[in-house]
Design a protein around this motif. Structure first.
Motif, mmCIF file in Angstrom:
data_model
loop_
_atom_site.group_PDB
_atom_site.id
_atom_site.type_symbol
_atom_site.label_atom_id
_atom_site.label_comp_id
_atom_site.label_asym_id
_atom_site.label_seq_id
_atom_site.Cartn_x
_atom_site.Cartn_y
_atom_site.Cartn_z
ATOM 1 N N ALA A 242 0.832 -1.210 0.000
ATOM 2 C CA ALA A 242 0.000 0.000 0.000
ATOM 3 C C ALA A 242 0.864 1.257 0.000
ATOM 4 N N VAL A 243 1.928 1.264 0.820
ATOM 5 C CA VAL A 243 2.811 2.426 0.868
ATOM 6 C C VAL A 243 3.504 2.639 -0.465
ATOM 7 N N THR A 244 3.948 1.544 -1.085
ATOM 8 C CA THR A 244 4.598 1.650 -2.395
ATOM 9 C C THR A 244 3.643 2.217 -3.431
ATOM 10 N N SER A 245 2.387 1.791 -3.384
ATOM 11 C CA SER A 245 1.386 2.296 -4.325
ATOM 12 C C SER A 245 1.172 3.790 -4.144
ATOM 13 N N ILE A 246 1.130 4.256 -2.892
ATOM 14 C CA ILE A 246 0.954 5.681 -2.617
ATOM 15 C C ILE A 246 2.142 6.477 -3.149
ATOM 16 N N GLU A 247 3.350 5.960 -2.933
ATOM 17 C CA GLU A 247 4.537 6.668 -3.391
ATOM 18 C C GLU A 247 4.563 6.812 -4.906
ATOM 19 N N GLU A 248 4.064 5.795 -5.628
ATOM 20 C CA GLU A 248 4.112 5.825 -7.083
ATOM 21 C C GLU A 248 3.193 6.892 -7.668
ATOM 22 N N THR A 249 2.063 7.164 -7.024
ATOM 23 C CA THR A 249 1.093 8.121 -7.573
ATOM 24 C C THR A 249 1.047 9.433 -6.795
ATOM 25 N N GLY A 251 3.064 12.092 -6.474
ATOM 26 C CA GLY A 251 3.396 13.334 -7.163
ATOM 27 C C GLY A 251 2.266 13.810 -8.059
ATOM 28 N N ARG A 252 1.717 12.896 -8.871
ATOM 29 C CA ARG A 252 0.629 13.267 -9.774
ATOM 30 C C ARG A 252 -0.622 13.669 -8.992
ATOM 31 N N ASP A 253 -0.959 12.879 -7.959
ATOM 32 C CA ASP A 253 -2.154 13.191 -7.173
ATOM 33 C C ASP A 253 -2.027 14.530 -6.468
ATOM 34 N N ASN A 254 -0.826 14.819 -5.968
ATOM 35 C CA ASN A 254 -0.620 16.067 -5.252
ATOM 36 C C ASN A 254 -0.746 17.267 -6.192
ATOM 37 N N LEU A 255 -0.227 17.118 -7.422
ATOM 38 C CA LEU A 255 -0.351 18.192 -8.414
ATOM 39 C C LEU A 255 -1.805 18.433 -8.778
ATOM 40 N N ILE A 294 -8.160 23.237 2.345
ATOM 41 C CA ILE A 294 -6.911 22.525 2.615
ATOM 42 C C ILE A 294 -5.762 23.533 2.578
ATOM 43 N N LYS A 295 -4.987 23.582 3.648
ATOM 44 C CA LYS A 295 -3.940 24.602 3.758
ATOM 45 C C LYS A 295 -2.737 24.286 2.911
ATOM 46 N N ALA A 296 -2.293 23.008 2.911
ATOM 47 C CA ALA A 296 -1.083 22.640 2.184
ATOM 48 C C ALA A 296 -1.190 21.173 1.792
ATOM 49 N N PRO A 297 -0.491 20.757 0.744
ATOM 50 C CA PRO A 297 -0.520 19.355 0.346
ATOM 51 C C PRO A 297 -0.030 18.449 1.472
ATOM 52 N N LEU A 298 -0.600 17.266 1.553
ATOM 53 C CA LEU A 298 -0.213 16.297 2.571
ATOM 54 C C LEU A 298 1.113 15.666 2.226
ATOM 55 N N THR A 299 1.871 15.277 3.237
ATOM 56 C CA THR A 299 3.059 14.472 3.022
ATOM 57 C C THR A 299 2.650 13.014 2.847
ATOM 58 N N ILE A 300 3.581 12.214 2.372
ATOM 59 C CA ILE A 300 3.276 10.790 2.173
ATOM 60 C C ILE A 300 2.930 10.143 3.511
ATOM 61 N N GLU A 301 3.686 10.519 4.590
ATOM 62 C CA GLU A 301 3.439 9.912 5.894
ATOM 63 C C GLU A 301 2.052 10.245 6.390
ATOM 64 N N ALA A 302 1.617 11.530 6.176
ATOM 65 C CA ALA A 302 0.293 11.924 6.647
ATOM 66 C C ALA A 302 -0.804 11.251 5.843
ATOM 67 N N ALA A 303 -0.554 11.111 4.532
ATOM 68 C CA ALA A 303 -1.544 10.462 3.678
ATOM 69 C C ALA A 303 -1.717 9.010 4.053
#
Length: 304
Positions: A242-249, A251-255, A294-303
């Motif tokens: 699950a963490v690997t899947s989040i890391e892969e997408t 950047g695109r999701d955050n943009l 939303i104030k700022a984009p989430l970090t991977i850890e928070a997501a």
């Protein structure tokens, strides 16, 4: 006709030559805590200066109001060590600006793998373990322990953890595993951003006998059955996926989130649009407002 020599478009940040400065003429820009001299950092700096001398020159700036005096921008602990050693002068790097904000504020700490590489290279060049231990203010056995740290660790696992802040005990735990399990362990730690000894021991406890080196034994956990360990191992593998899947997408999701948030904020600033949503789609208005707030984009850890 000889072309004119172009002038330098920028000014130098430091004077080109080091300058010998009297310790009495240094004016610190910050006060040190009274307990700083009993800290481990101060002890290590003092040992290093005694054994091999000053490695990094203090940074100073000329005092414009008091000629002959210098503002001490960086190197307060080094200067205090020199005073304790009854030195009277120090070779300094002279800055052309008296701003101390940038010095040593963003530095990369050496990982234990990088530190070991430096120790091994020094020993290959004839420096004894005792000499290195004295310079680092540690016991000689601690230096030898660092040298042995990667014995039996495969290159792939070392590469994954090369720049991570892992304790030595983590590698000593991985030495009990076979190479494939070492790689899996390194990937789990990187994925979870957890490099503690307890986490490594937990992975060791979940490692089947086939994943251990000959003669190795699984670490037992009091009150935990083998079935529970097997279930934890499966759940840990799913979490890693699950963490690997989040890391892969990520950047695109955050943009996309940033673009959508900006668009909705502008849209909700239109009174006619807001009135329409209140009258016809109130459930959409709540969701749009939540995204726009939303104030700022989430970090991977928070997501995660």
């Amino acid at each position: 006709m000889i072309a004119p020599v172009p002038t330098c478009p920028f000014s130098l940040a430091f004077e080109p030559d080091l300058v010998n400065v009297s310790l009495a003429s240094l004016l610190p820009v910050k006060a040190l805590r009274p307990t700083v001299k009993i800290s481990q950092k101060y002890t290590q700096i003092a040992a290093s200066v005694r054994e091999i001398g000053l490695v990094e020159s203090p940074v100073v700036a000329r005092d414009r109001k008091m000629p002959g005096f210098f503002l001490l921008l960086d190197g307060h602990l080094r200067v205090e060590v020199l005073k304790d050693l009854e030195r009277t002068e120090v070779e300094c790097l002279v800055s052309t600006d008296d701003e101390a904000l940038t010095y040593n504020r963003r530095i990369n700490r050496l990982s234990v793998v990088q530190e070991r590489a430096m120790i091994v290279r020094a020993m290959e060049r004839g420096v004894s373990a005792d000499k290195i231990a004295a310079a680092l203010c540690v016991r000689p056995e601690s230096v030898r322990r660092r040298v042995r740290m990667l014995d039996g660790i495969c290159d792939e696992a070392v590469s994954l953890l090369r720049d991570k802040q892992c304790p030595i005990a983590v590698f000593e735990t991985m030495q009990k595993m076979r190479p494939i399990r070492q790689i899996e362990t390194a990937e789990l730690m990187v994925g979870a951003n957890n490099y503690t000894v307890n986490y490594a021991n937990a992975i060791l406890a979940m490692t089947p006998q086939s994943g251990l080196v000959d003669g190795g034994t699984r670490k037992t956990v009091k009150g935990v059955t083998p079935e529970t360990l097997a279930r934890m191992d499966r759940e840990l593998a799913k979490l890693q996926e699950a963490v690997t899947s989040i890391e892969e997408t990520y950047g695109r999701d955050n943009l996309e989130l940033t673009v959508v948030r900006g668009y909705l904020s502008k849209l909700l600033g239109n009174g006619r649009v807001v009135r329409y949503l209140v009258q016809n789609r109130p459930e959409f208005l709540d969701e749009f407002q939540a995204i726009a707030d939303i104030k700022a984009p989430l970090t991977i850890e928070a997501a995660a």
